[in-house]
Enzyme design. Structure first.
Site, PDB file in Angstrom:
ATOM      1  N   ASN A  49       0.851  -1.188   0.000  1.00 56.64           N
ATOM      2  CA  ASN A  49       0.000   0.000   0.000  1.00 56.64           C
ATOM      3  C   ASN A  49       0.887   1.238   0.000  1.00 56.64           C
ATOM      4  O   ASN A  49       1.742   1.392   0.875  1.00 56.64           O
ATOM      5  CB  ASN A  49      -0.878   0.043   1.258  1.00 56.64           C
ATOM      6  CG  ASN A  49      -1.877   1.187   1.225  1.00 56.64           C
ATOM      7  OD1 ASN A  49      -2.848   1.131   0.475  1.00 56.64           O
ATOM      8  ND2 ASN A  49      -1.639   2.230   1.989  1.00 56.64           N
ATOM      9  N   GLU A  50       0.727   2.079  -1.009  1.00 58.95           N
ATOM     10  CA  GLU A  50       1.434   3.366  -1.076  1.00 58.95           C
ATOM     11  C   GLU A  50       2.884   3.260  -0.619  1.00 58.95           C
ATOM     12  O   GLU A  50       3.257   3.795   0.438  1.00 58.95           O
ATOM     13  CB  GLU A  50       0.715   4.416  -0.226  1.00 58.95           C
ATOM     14  CG  GLU A  50      -0.604   4.846  -0.802  1.00 58.95           C
ATOM     15  CD  GLU A  50      -1.289   5.921   0.036  1.00 58.95           C
ATOM     16  OE1 GLU A  50      -0.844   6.170   1.162  1.00 58.95           O
ATOM     17  OE2 GLU A  50      -2.262   6.495  -0.449  1.00 58.95           O
ATOM     18  N   GLU A  88      -8.133   4.956  -4.182  1.00 56.03           N
ATOM     19  CA  GLU A  88      -8.738   5.581  -3.002  1.00 56.03           C
ATOM     20  C   GLU A  88      -9.172   6.989  -3.415  1.00 56.03           C
ATOM     21  O   GLU A  88      -8.350   7.774  -3.890  1.00 56.03           O
ATOM     22  CB  GLU A  88      -7.733   5.688  -1.853  1.00 56.03           C
ATOM     23  CG  GLU A  88      -7.227   4.344  -1.362  1.00 56.03           C
ATOM     24  CD  GLU A  88      -6.236   4.467  -0.192  1.00 56.03           C
ATOM     25  OE1 GLU A  88      -6.125   5.565   0.396  1.00 56.03           O
ATOM     26  OE2 GLU A  88      -5.580   3.464   0.120  1.00 56.03           O
ATOM     27  N   TRP A 146      -5.601  14.056   7.859  1.00 55.92           N
ATOM     28  CA  TRP A 146      -4.143  14.106   7.964  1.00 55.92           C
ATOM     29  C   TRP A 146      -3.480  15.385   7.465  1.00 55.92           C
ATOM     30  O   TRP A 146      -2.271  15.538   7.596  1.00 55.92           O
ATOM     31  CB  TRP A 146      -3.521  12.903   7.244  1.00 55.92           C
ATOM     32  CG  TRP A 146      -4.128  12.607   5.890  1.00 55.92           C
ATOM     33  CD1 TRP A 146      -5.085  11.675   5.630  1.00 55.92           C
ATOM     34  CD2 TRP A 146      -3.848  13.237   4.635  1.00 55.92           C
ATOM     35  NE1 TRP A 146      -5.414  11.676   4.299  1.00 55.92           N
ATOM     36  CE2 TRP A 146      -4.660  12.627   3.668  1.00 55.92           C
ATOM     37  CE3 TRP A 146      -2.980  14.266   4.238  1.00 55.92           C
ATOM     38  CZ2 TRP A 146      -4.648  13.005   2.322  1.00 55.92           C
ATOM     39  CZ3 TRP A 146      -2.961  14.649   2.898  1.00 55.92           C
ATOM     40  CH2 TRP A 146      -3.786  14.020   1.962  1.00 55.92           C
ATOM     41  N   GLU A 151      -7.805   7.121  12.446  1.00 53.78           N
ATOM     42  CA  GLU A 151      -8.482   7.888  11.394  1.00 53.78           C
ATOM     43  C   GLU A 151      -9.959   8.163  11.691  1.00 53.78           C
ATOM     44  O   GLU A 151     -10.787   8.193  10.772  1.00 53.78           O
ATOM     45  CB  GLU A 151      -8.300   7.156  10.049  1.00 53.78           C
ATOM     46  CG  GLU A 151      -6.835   7.131   9.624  1.00 53.78           C
ATOM     47  CD  GLU A 151      -6.546   6.429   8.301  1.00 53.78           C
ATOM     48  OE1 GLU A 151      -7.450   5.770   7.761  1.00 53.78           O
ATOM     49  OE2 GLU A 151      -5.409   6.551   7.817  1.00 53.78           O
TER      50      GLU A 151
HETATM   51  C1  GAL Z   1      -4.036   6.841   2.297  1.00 54.84           C
HETATM   52  C2  GAL Z   1      -3.778   5.440   2.818  1.00 54.84           C
HETATM   53  C3  GAL Z   1      -4.990   4.895   3.550  1.00 54.84           C
HETATM   54  C4  GAL Z   1      -5.534   5.902   4.511  1.00 54.84           C
HETATM   55  C5  GAL Z   1      -5.854   7.156   3.743  1.00 54.84           C
HETATM   56  C6  GAL Z   1      -6.476   8.243   4.589  1.00 54.84           C
HETATM   57  O1  GAL Z   1      -2.844   7.503   2.017  1.00 54.84           O
HETATM   58  O2  GAL Z   1      -3.471   4.566   1.765  1.00 54.84           O
HETATM   59  O3  GAL Z   1      -4.626   3.714   4.241  1.00 54.84           O
HETATM   60  O4  GAL Z   1      -4.620   6.133   5.530  1.00 54.84           O
HETATM   61  O5  GAL Z   1      -4.656   7.663   3.211  1.00 54.84           O
HETATM   62  O6  GAL Z   1      -6.745   9.370   3.787  1.00 54.84           O
END
Ligand code: GAL
Length: 691
Positions: free
Chosen positions: A148-149, A327, A335, A375
């Site tokens: 993931n990323e 996503e 964040w 989150e």
């Molecule tokens: C992305 C990440 C996710 C989640 C999301 C929140 O960067 O892949 O797991 O953290 O951000 O915006």
């Protein structure tokens, strides 16, 4: 071989392990009702899959797949390698990333292992094998996401003992002989000389700068480690899966730990994670397009070019000519420094914008907002109690529109008509060279490329990204930031005869950043021929943001800012010669206090243009207009809040502003397919027939 579908679809990211099992069936049924087709799961569930060393508990995942599949949803299953369990890092601490001070990271968050650690790599292969064995033929799974990323949270560079050992092996492979490394890095400077590869260390805990080539090799090494890490997973997944399953990864462009072109070479297509408001807050001021005023202006819809830049880049990285948004922001995130709510309609807007740029799937993050852990302020399609949040309504509103937006040729990135498309170079390796060899605080390869992208999009043009890994025949090219120039890429561009603009520094260094007297192109890092004959680069200066030097372009005065080169042009066009002449197209206009030696600001030989300054928006327009006129590229400046994209016989018109926009000024060739009449309402996307 995976074949993309020819109609855009919607999906969602789901965490069955976060919710009671007796809610899964109802969730799956509601996903389907909402019009979703794909569900991504599993990327952080290693501790659930393997709670004790070697003890796999697949039951819950089997049942989750069954429930989603039975509801008619297609699943993308991820390898869970961004979150190794506590037992793993306790038993194998050498897997951990080490920060710049040499200390290991701790358990308690994510991305805490190093891709260069051979012990972590063994563990990654082991869990990937276990997944491929169990699920490679599962009928509900259509493809895989690796990890993931990569690099998220700046999680690539690491300074542990296993990193150091792997770096030494990598250097030995690249240079063969330590004296070759000494010569290329210039280690005689400051007595850095090494007697063997075992003496070379990682470039941390140093008093002053490392040799630029040392830093650049360190960045390239970690980039290669990321690509290898990914490739190992791809090989295992491919060998163990049905032929029609795909492999993708969800990128984020600002994750600078590795070269995304290299990682994407092992994937079927690239995906990326789109957070338009979070990105604007996080990167808006770094893009030098307007600071706080710009962020305020677009705070609820996102910047008109920032999201599109990613769509275009990742589409052009894909073998299928399509991308996925894995996503998609659904509401406020948690964040960024500040996390505003999107304007009503923004989620619908972002979905149509993604489709305009070639997205096959837009998958929202996440199904239901989390009720605990990191989150909880991050919204989803549903609130924690399961009631639909605003984004769900906007997704419902797309139901009738999506079937009208099918793609004709699923494998063609330009959608059949590249005539209004300009090729723009971007490669992370160039960004690494900027970082390794700084000469002024505001030099940033992404920001420079983005400024050109913004200009091209304001001029109503489509953009395709190029790099040595991907070339395409296009009517014009811009190479804004490439200190090391790849000979094959330049050859390709020369052969097309299309006008090409090379920005400052192009070809100014060899593959390990050693000085060259004139811009050159390189093969495997070694200079082979000049970019332009008879052009020499005498000096470089950088200017504070408050400073400018005037440049005259055909009677228009524009500003040279930030980076200025003193060129020496020898042997101008000889009468009767067969060589394409070297011409000066624009000159610096020296003021009273400016240094001597400033002369040519733009030169041209054949189709190759070279700039000795970094232009701002007005400068770019003044440079591009005559070039586009000659190349018959129809460029018309759009209002600040409006962007268009032509694709598949359709014209997408996107209004990022608070006022309606009358699209009839664009000379429409057909009626509205999505939207009503010719007026594009604030914060909406209309789609018109374009043929
Ligand atoms: C992305 C990440 C996710 C989640 C999301 C929140 O960067 O892949 O797991 O953290 O951000 O915006």
């Amino acid at each position: 071989m995976y074949q993309p579908e020819n109609h855009p679809r919607l999906g969602v990211c789901y965490y069955p392990e976060h919710w009671p099992e007796d809610t899964w069936e109802a969730d799956a049924a509601r996903m389907k009702e909402l019009g979703l087709s794909t569900v991504r799961i599993g990327e952080f569930a290693w501790a659930k899959m393997e709670p004790e060393p070697g003890v796999y508990t697949w039951g819950w995942l089997d049942r989750a797949l069954e429930t989603l599949g039975n509801a008619g949803l297609s699943v993308v299953l991820c390898t869970p390698t961004p979150t190794p369990p506590k037992w793993l890092t306790d038993a194998l601490p050498s897997t951990l990333r080490h920060s710049e001070d040499g200390l290991p990271e701790k358990h308690g968050s994510r991305r805490h292992c190093s891709v260069a650690s051979r012990t972590y790599r063994e563990q990654s292969r082991r869990i990937t094998h276990a997944l491929a064995d169990r699920y490679g033929k599962n009928p509900h799974i259509i493809g895989w996401q690796t990890d993931n990323e990569y690099s998220c949270h700046d999680s690539t560079l690491s300074y542990g003992p296993e990193d150091r050992d792997a770096f030494r092996l990598w250097l030995a492979k690249v240079y063969g002989d330590i004296n070759a490394l000494n010569a290329q890095w210039g280690t005689v400077f400051w007595s850095m000389t090494y007697r063997s590869f075992d003496e070379v260390d990682l470039p941390n805990r140093l008093t002053a700068d490392p040799a630029p080539a040392h830093w650049l090799d360190f960045r390239r090494f970690f980039s290669d480690m990321t690509a290898e890490f990914n490739r190992e997973q791809c090989d295992i997944l491919r060998a163990g899966s049905r032929d029609d399953m795909f492999i993708t990864h969800n990128f984020m462009v600002a994750e600078m730990g590795f070269n995304h072109w290299d990682v994407s070479a092992d994937l079927d297509f690239a995906s990326w994670d789109s957070y338009p408001l979070g990105f604007l807050e996080k990167f808006g001021s770094r893009l030098s397009l307007g600071g706080d005023a710009l962020i305020d202006r677009y705070m609820r819809i996102g910047h008109p070019d920032l999201v599109a830049f990613h769509h275009d880049l990742y589409r052009d990285m894909s073998r299928t000519g399509r991308l996925w948004v894995m996503e998609q922001q659904p509401g406020p995130v948690n964040w960024a420094a500040w996390n505003p709510a999107p304007v009503d309609g923004a989620v619908r807007f972002w979905t149509l914008e993604a489709i305009a740029h070639g997205a096959e799937v837009v998958s929202y993050f996440r199904w239901r907002q989390a009720q605990w852990a990191q989150e909880t302020y991050h919204t989803g399609l549903n609130r924690p109690d399961g009631t639909p949040d605003r984004a769900s309504l906007e997704i419902e509103s797309l139901r009738d529109d999506l079937p009208k937006l099918s793609f004709s040729d699923v494998n063609d990135a330009s959608n059949g008509d590249p005539s209004n498309t300009v090729g723009l170079y971007f490669d992370w390796d160039a960004a690494f060279t900027y970082e390794a060899l700084r000469q002024g605080d505001d030099q940033n390869a992404i920001a420079t490329t983005f400024a050109w992208y913004h200009c091209l999009r304001r001029l109503g043009l489509n953009v395709e990204f190029i790099s040595p890994a991907r070339m395409a025949v296009l009517p014009a090219y811009i190479i804004p930031s490439a200190p090391v120039l790849d000979a094959d890429m330049v050859d390709f561009i020369r052969q097309t005869g299309a006008p090409a603009i090379f920005g400052v520094r192009a070809g100014s260094r060899d593959g390990t950043l050693n000085w060259l007297p004139q811009p050159m192109v390189c093969e495997e890092g070694a200079p082979v021929e000049p970019l332009l004959d008879d052009l020499f680069l005498d000096r470089t200066e950088t200017l504070r943001p408050t400073q400018r030097i005037d440049v005259d372009i055909d009677g228009t005065t524009v500003a040279a800012k930030s980076w200025v080169e003193h060129l020496r042009v020898m042997g101008l066009a000889e009468p009767g010669s067969n060589e394409p002449p070297l011409e000066i197209l624009a000159q610096f206009n020296p003021g009273q206090f400016e240094p001597s030696g400033l002369d040519a600001a733009i030169v041209r030989q054949g189709n190759i243009h070279y700039l000795a300054f970094d232009p701002d928006y007005e400068g770019m327009k003044a440079i591009l207009e005559p070039i586009f006129d000659r190349a018959m590229i129809a460029a018309d400046e759009l209002p600040e809040d409006i962007r268009t994209r032509r694709s598949d016989g359709r014209l997408y018109v996107m209004n990022f502003g608070p006022e309606p926009f009358d699209a009839s000024v664009l000379g429409l060739r057909g009626g509205a397919i999505v939207g009503e009449g010719t007026s594009v309402q604030p914060y909406t996307v209309s789609v018109f027939a374009d043929s």
